[in-house]
Scaffold this motif. Structure first.
Motif, PDB file in Angstrom:
ATOM      1  N   GLU A 114       0.889  -1.413   0.063  1.00 28.41           N
ATOM      2  CA  GLU A 114      -0.231   0.067   0.060  1.00 28.41           C
ATOM      3  C   GLU A 114       0.838   1.344  -0.069  1.00 28.41           C
ATOM      4  O   GLU A 114       1.631   1.189   0.881  1.00 28.41           O
ATOM      5  N   GLN A 168      -8.376   6.832   9.859  1.00 23.04           N
ATOM      6  CA  GLN A 168      -7.946   6.631   8.266  1.00 23.04           C
ATOM      7  C   GLN A 168      -7.448   5.386   8.099  1.00 23.04           C
ATOM      8  O   GLN A 168      -7.451   4.827   7.172  1.00 23.04           O
ATOM      9  N   ASN A 223     -10.354 -10.893  -1.305  1.00 18.92           N
ATOM     10  CA  ASN A 223     -11.091 -11.006  -2.576  1.00 18.92           C
ATOM     11  C   ASN A 223     -10.371 -11.843  -3.476  1.00 18.92           C
ATOM     12  O   ASN A 223     -10.648 -12.555  -4.509  1.00 18.92           O
ATOM     13  N   THR A 277      -9.635  -6.576   2.746  1.00 20.36           N
ATOM     14  CA  THR A 277     -10.874  -6.984   2.094  1.00 20.36           C
ATOM     15  C   THR A 277     -10.351  -7.143   0.643  1.00 20.36           C
ATOM     16  O   THR A 277     -10.629  -8.309   0.015  1.00 20.36           O
ATOM     17  N   ARG A 278      -9.546  -6.471   0.036  1.00 16.83           N
ATOM     18  CA  ARG A 278      -9.276  -6.699  -1.440  1.00 16.83           C
ATOM     19  C   ARG A 278      -8.182  -8.071  -1.556  1.00 16.83           C
ATOM     20  O   ARG A 278      -8.425  -8.738  -2.317  1.00 16.83           O
ATOM     21  N   THR A 337      -8.735  -2.153   6.414  1.00 16.71           N
ATOM     22  CA  THR A 337      -9.755  -3.144   6.188  1.00 16.71           C
ATOM     23  C   THR A 337      -9.978  -3.169   4.780  1.00 16.71           C
ATOM     24  O   THR A 337     -10.063  -4.262   4.293  1.00 16.71           O
ATOM     25  N   THR A 338      -9.960  -1.830   3.980  1.00 20.79           N
ATOM     26  CA  THR A 338      -9.992  -2.175   2.558  1.00 20.79           C
ATOM     27  C   THR A 338      -8.924  -3.220   2.058  1.00 20.79           C
ATOM     28  O   THR A 338      -9.105  -3.970   1.180  1.00 20.79           O
ATOM     29  N   SER A 339      -7.701  -3.104   2.601  1.00 21.86           N
ATOM     30  CA  SER A 339      -6.541  -3.718   2.039  1.00 21.86           C
ATOM     31  C   SER A 339      -6.810  -5.214   2.302  1.00 21.86           C
ATOM     32  O   SER A 339      -6.650  -6.019   1.507  1.00 21.86           O
ATOM     33  N   MET A 354      -9.647   2.556   8.015  1.00 23.29           N
ATOM     34  CA  MET A 354     -10.172   2.350   6.609  1.00 23.29           C
ATOM     35  C   MET A 354      -9.295   1.791   5.754  1.00 23.29           C
ATOM     36  O   MET A 354      -9.589   0.724   4.882  1.00 23.29           O
ATOM     37  N   LEU A 355      -8.265   2.318   5.751  1.00 20.77           N
ATOM     38  CA  LEU A 355      -6.944   1.733   4.689  1.00 20.77           C
ATOM     39  C   LEU A 355      -6.910   0.282   5.144  1.00 20.77           C
ATOM     40  O   LEU A 355      -6.868  -0.557   4.079  1.00 20.77           O
TER      41      LEU A 355
END
Ligand SMILES: Nc1ncnc2c1ncn2[C@@H]1O[C@H](COP(=O)(O)OP(=O)(O)O)[C@@H](O)[C@H]1O
Ligand SMILES: [Mg+2]
Lengths: 365, 307
Positions: free
Chosen positions: A59, A106, A120, A116-117, A112-114, A109-110
């Motif tokens: 990231e 912040q 996936n 999740t990605r 969690t998104t990372s 969010m980052l």
């Protein structure tokens, strides 16, 4: 207690002086803000990780720092060295520790998104492998080769904010301002001591049933109290207003006290040596700023040449500066900064002895 | 009872001997004036007495307590009003007093009391730097009274103040002396010394060159009170009549009248006037000259007290 009386009168006078208060409170905090605003965008938030960082290390918006175990990670988050910490051990649900500040949210969010990605991607790989018979690695590389053009979102800012979004660079300036102003104001407010002597108030104190030793101790206490107050204003003010992190609280408090002692001692000596208030202020500013520069408060110590670094560690500023860096950037605590504390207390002892001796001579003749 | 006794005080600054062998005593309720021109050594003497300056020689006793061995105990008995305005300009009158009350170990009620004594109660909450010169002087005096000292030392307490503040300070000193405080007072102003002081010491170039009441000093110099009369009538007869009055030491023609040398002009003036009027001589004017400390001073030092 007469020592307290004399010490307090010094603080009282400093607090009554409007111009003095500007230099004591407003200016250092303003500088913390200005320097933070100037360099704020440059630093990327750090997330601590126990276990495998996975996709997080790729990231661009975060920096990963590895921790050996959860307790070290938790301490670092609690002290504000990092805003978030991720615990990822085999099989368990990942756990995220975040600070209740802006950067913490912040990072949440980052991360969690990372995560999740990442999940996936693996799920898609499984799907490809199951339907095509390709092995997992090949299947994942197929998944990775699919490029999804990022959705374009046009962003514009509305309204006004006091502090820019993603602000995180205050930490950089705060400890420098603390060091510069604690010392500088301890020297310039030594003009009060010179005034007290010139007006004959010190002689008058000597005519009361108060020994010279108590008078000198009281004046010394006054100098230290003002320095300590100054340091506390920057430390607490910057933490509350701008969320500045100071690292281990005990280490920070000890460094602050030790440096206030050094500053107070220097103020006492200057106030005992100088004859006029102008002299005191002039010499105070000159000494205060040059020691700050040599001590790495204007340009970071990391940029110093080896020779200049030696010079830096001949000043109390250099030691205090390195001490605070150890706490805020290298995860140090009270024990790691013990050498810094010892050197600072040594400086203070020398300055106080000289100051007390000179003042006593100047008063009793 | 003797409150202050100092003997053989001596202090030199580099090559200047500022005070040399100065000794005197002050009794309870007595006001002692130390008179001398600028640079005579008054402040240096006082600084040694109050224990703020080290002595080269000599000793100071306050109520029998030696300043050299029991400085703190001795200082507890001494109130000091320095020549300079030794107060914090950026604090209020009351804050200044509270601070020094702490150092003297005096209670809060003393602060209100001394404010009242010097007439500053109403301005107690104002910053000292906003005071007039006279008010600053009065505050300067008030600080010296906080702990009800046995000996009050005032170094030119009225230098450069308005007449109102000066009168207030002088009245304060008078009352304190009447209550039994011993007072050491230095001044440039002769009138003040004459109004206030029971005894006077004349100091010049660090030496105490004369000491006594005004009358003693004057008489030691051979100076006498004089009464000058401007008369109409038989001067020869008047001379004879006046010469016969006790206390009149001499009669001499003086322009249109006579000049008498007398022991105490105020005391014998009624007798002189009575004697003349019963002998048909008309008095046109009377002038009484009492030699004052200024005269004494001029005699002793060859200098005027104020340059
Ligand atoms: N701190 C000092 N250093 C050098 N000389 C001094 C000092 N204080 C006083 N003197 C000298 O001592 C002499 C007496 O001074 P001072 O006691 O102040 O006189 P006064 O109070 O009668 O005007 C003067 O010649 C003065 O210059
Ligand atoms: Mg003087």
């Amino acid at each position: 207690m007469k020592v307290l009386s004399i010490g307090w009168i010094n603080v009282h006078r400093a607090l009554r002086d409007r111009t003095g208060l500007f230099f004591l409170v407003a200016l250092p905090l303003m500088l913390v803000f200005v320097i933070g605003a100037a360099f704020g965008g440059a630093t990327t938030p750090v997330v601590g990780v126990v276990g495998d960082a996975g996709a997080l290390s790729a990231e661009p918006a975060v920096q990963v720092r590895n921790f050996p175990d959860e307790s070290a990670l938790r301490t670092a988050v609690e002290h504000g060295e990092i805003s978030a910490g991720l615990v990822r051990t085999n099989g368990d649900t990942p756990r995220l520790l975040v600070r209740a500040d802006r950067t913490g949210q912040q990072l949440r969010m980052l991360v969690t998104t990372s995560l999740t990605r990442e999940a996936n991607r693996i799920a898609a790989g499984e799907f490809v492998s199951a339907h095509t018979g390709l092995d997992r690695t090949t299947a994942l590389s197929v998944v990775d080769s699919v490029r999804v053009a990022p959705v374009e979102v046009r962003v514009s800012t509305a309204g006004r904010v006091l502090f820019p979004e993603g602000y995180s660079g205050f930490d950089l300036g705060a400890s420098n301002q603390l060091i510069v102003f604690t010392f500088l104001n301890a020297l310039t407010t030594a003009a009060y001591l010179v005034e007290t002597r010139r007006l004959g108030v010190t002689r008058r104190m000597l005519a009361t049933p108060t020994s010279a030793r108590v008078i000198v101790a009281g004046e010394a206490l006054g100098r230290v109290a003002i320095a300590l107050l100054q340091g506390l204003i920057v430390l607490v003010g910057s933490a509350l207003l701008f969320g500045v992190r100071w690292g281990d609280p005990f280490g920070a408090a000890a460094l602050l006290c030790a440096f206030a002692l050094v500053s107070g001692g220097a103020g006492l000596l200057l106030g005992a040596v100088c004859r006029t208030q102008q002299q005191t202020t002039g010499a105070g500013i000159l000494l205060g700023l040059s020691l700050a520069a040599f001590g790495g408060c204007m340009v970071p110590l990391e940029f110093f040449s080896p020779v200049l670094r030696k010079v830096a560690f001949a000043t109390p500023h250099g030691w205090a500066n390195d001490g605070f860096s150890t706490l805020t950037r290298r995860g140090g605590d009270l024990f790691t900064v013990a050498p810094h504390l010892a050197v600072l207390v040594g400086f203070a002892a020398v300055l106080f002895s000289l100051g007390a001796w000179t003042l006593r001579r100047a008063v009793t003749r | 009872m003797t409150v202050l006794s100092c003997s053989g005080l001596r202090r030199r600054f580099d090559d200047v001997v500022a005070v040399d062998d100065v000794s005197f005593t002050i009794a309870e309720g007595e006001t002692y004036g130390l008179l001398g021109p600028n640079g005579a050594g008054k402040t240096t003497t006082i600084s040694m007495i109050t224990g703020v300056l080290e002595r080269d020689a000599g000793e100071v006793f306050v109520d029998g307590i030696a300043m050299s061995t029991h400085a703190i105990a001795a200082k507890r008995l001494v109130g000091y009003v320095p020549q300079e305005l030794a107060l914090y300009p950026d604090l209020t009158g009351r804050e200044n007093l509270r601070f020094f009350a702490n150092l003297y170990g005096a209670g809060r009620e003393r602060v209100d009391h001394v404010l009242d004594v010097v007439g500053l109660t109403e301005r107690a909450g104002d910053l000292a730097r906003e005071y007039s010169g006279g008010m600053k002087r009065r505050l300067n005096v008030a600080i010296g009274l906080l702990h009800e000292p046995r000996l009050l030392v005032l170094d030119e307490p009225t230098a450069g103040v308005d007449p109102q503040s000066r009168n207030q300070i002088i009245e304060n000193v008078r009352e304190l002396a009447a209550q039994g405080m011993a007072i050491l007072y230095t001044t440039h102003y002769m009138e003040e010394a004459e109004r206030l002081c029971d005894r006077v010491g004349v100091i010049d170039s660090g030496h105490l060159i004369a000491e006594g009441t005004r009358r003693e000093l004057v008489e030691r110099l051979g100076e006498r009170d004089r009464i000058s009369l401007l008369l109409d009538g038989d001067l020869g007869h008047a001379t004879a009549v006046l010469g016969a009055i006790a206390n009149v030491r001499g009669v001499a023609p003086h322009g249109q009248g006579l000049e008498l040398v007398v022991d105490d002009a105020r005391e014998c003036l009624p007798a002189v006037l009575a004697a003349i009027s019963t002998n048909g001589v008309v008095v046109r004017s009377v002038e009484v000259t009492e030699p004052n400390l200024e005269t004494v001073f001029l005699h002793l030092t060859g200098k005027a007290l104020r340059e």
